[in-house]
Enzyme design. Structure first.
Site, PDB file in Angstrom:
ATOM      1  N   LYS A 173      -8.865  -0.967   5.979  1.00  0.00           N
ATOM      2  CA  LYS A 173      -9.179  -1.371   4.599  1.00  0.00           C
ATOM      3  C   LYS A 173      -8.231  -2.474   4.128  1.00  0.00           C
ATOM      4  CE  LYS A 173      -9.183   3.044   3.805  1.00  0.00           C
ATOM      5  NZ  LYS A 173      -9.317   4.449   3.400  1.00  0.00           N
ATOM      6  N   HIS A 224       0.838  -1.202   0.000  1.00  0.00           N
ATOM      7  CA  HIS A 224       0.000   0.000   0.000  1.00  0.00           C
ATOM      8  C   HIS A 224       0.872   1.251   0.000  1.00  0.00           C
ATOM      9  CE1 HIS A 224      -3.487   2.508   0.817  1.00  0.00           C
ATOM     10  NE2 HIS A 224      -2.728   3.178   1.677  1.00  0.00           N
TER      11      HIS A 224
END
Ligand code: URA
Ligand code: CA
Length: 438
Positions: A187, A82
């Site tokens: 998330k 990420h």
């Protein structure tokens, strides 16, 4: 339990238990706790902070507030990557096939771009035919078949974060490290991977403007990973200039393909190799960082990584020939050059200005529902430390609307600072944060 008591507890510097946090978050998602009470609690968190356990509890409660992806049908350790968002950051398009080319499964969900930062899903859509929407079953089957899939978000992941983020946005409570860290990690955890490699950007073009803030965010997320039993490593990286040279969707796909051919810009290539090396380490696919680097560089040189990218495109319905013939990507109708006003060394290139000019050309979204133009954007022709002569191109502007060319070129020029003397170069990677250092 009453929301007012929990707000007061946080206001006075106390800590909330998991049960109390659950009461607040579930109550808010369920509509029993109103915006004004949640907003008051968020503001109390903004000023009082949260301890490591509270942050991890909040993260897991948000992660389990909606659908979660079950990747247990995929063999092996699944590592996700990420980035907190930068400009000319096309690392995912390089790192995912690179890692998968060495037999480590990559099952990755990505987002769309917003504001001055791009999104992997938009970039992939500039490949003719490429489907970013797969069912969870198709997604998993594809990873089991070719070792790789890149998709947009399927299902409702972490709906509590979505609601809380919207509330934070209008109550001046976004810039809180516990809230940012839990938002991002909720998330990621909902998306099902066993471990995470985080790229936390620091600088003018990033959410975190200073290295210190970025390190704190990185440590907070690594700590969440530890408490949530998902091994997490973070690299804190420079975003004081665009990472690569291309900003805009098709332009970034082109840059990713060049990088997969071993012909990418040095800083982008270096960061991709380092992120990929950390992923191989977390997946226990290598014994050491040096072994990882050797295998990864070999995969770029031999064309193995590029071949994996072509397999990905084909599996998701796209035209894999783009990897051999870049002219198959969407092309802008008009181009112009932004020329250096004077000779000298490039001292600075403001990534925020470059990102915003590309957005204004149509490469990015001003609002969530803006329509983007996949072909347009900016290609940088120089980087910090380069010597340029007056009149030499600093950037190429790609547009479909000829009226936007001149304005974008003028704006792109404002991003450049040219002066005497070769400036000191910042490293691309500032620091690595692991759980052992916390
Ligand atoms: N990105 C996120 O996903 N959440 C935040 O809170 C900030 C940036
Ligand atoms: Ca390991």
């Amino acid at each position: 339990m009453h929301a007012v008591d929990l707000i007061q507890k946080k206001r006075d510097g106390g800590r909330l238990s998991r049960t109390e946090l659950e009461f607040l978050v579930k109550g808010y998602v369920g509509g029993e706790i109103p915006d004004y009470q949640m907003a008051a609690w968020l503001m109390a968190v903004f000023f009082r902070g949260m301890d490591a356990e509270e942050i991890a509890d909040l993260t897991l409660i948000m992660a389990h507030s909606g659908d979660t992806l079950d990747l247990s049908g995929i063999q092996g350790i699944k590592v996700d990557k990420h980035s907190t968002g930068g400009v000319a950051d096309t690392t995912t398009l390089v790192v995912a096939p690179l890692v998968a080319s060495l037999g480590v499964p990559v099952a990755k969900m990505s987002g769309r771009g917003l504001g001055h930062t791009g999104g992997t899903v938009d970039k992939l859509e500039s490949i003719p035919g490429f489907q970013v929407e797969l069912s969870p079953q198709q997604f998993i089957t594809q990873v089991n078949t070719i070792g790789l899939s890149l998709v947009g978000q399927t299902g409702q992941l972490a709906p509590a974060d979505k609601l809380l983020y919207a509330l934070r946005d209008v109550t001046a409570t976004v810039e809180s490290i516990p809230l940012i860290a839990s938002s991002i990690m909720s998330k990621k955890i909902a998306a099902g991977a066993d471990g995470f490699v985080l790229d936390v950007k620091a600088g003018k073009g990033a959410f975190m403007k200073t290295e210190e803030e970025a390190v704190e965010l990185a440590k907070t997320m690594v700590q969440i990973g530890r408490l949530a039993k998902r091994e997490t490593v973070a690299l804190v990286t420079d975003m004081n200039q665009p990472l690569g040279r291309a900003v805009g969707n098709a332009l970034e796909v082109k840059e990713a393909i060049l990088t997969l051919r071993g012909q990418g810009p040095a800083r982008l290539t270096e960061l991709c190799l380092e992120l990929a090396a950390e992923m191989l380490l977390l997946a226990n696919a290598v014994q050491s960082r040096s072994e990882a680097r050797r295998l990864l560089e070999e995969s770029l040189q031999s064309g193995k990584a590029l071949h994996k990218f072509k397999e990905l495109i084909e599996a998701q319905g796209g035209q894999a020939d783009v990897a051999d013939d870049l002219s198959l990507l969407p092309q802008a109708a008009h181009t112009t050059e932004a020329a250096a006003p004077a000779a000298g060394y490039v001292q600075a290139i403001d990534p925020l200005i470059i990102g915003i000019s590309a957005m204004e050309l149509g490469a990015g979204r001003e609002h969530k529902d803006s329509v983007i133009d996949l072909a347009v954007g900016i290609e940088l022709k120089a980087e910090i430390g380069d010597y340029v002569e007056a009149g030499m191109p600093l950037a190429t502007i790609y547009a479909n609307d000829p009226h936007k060319l001149r304005e974008a070129a003028g704006k792109a020029l404002q991003a450049f600072q040219i002066g005497d003397g070769k400036p000191a170069l910042k490293p691309t990677i500032y620091r690595k944060i692991t759980a052992e250092q916390l």
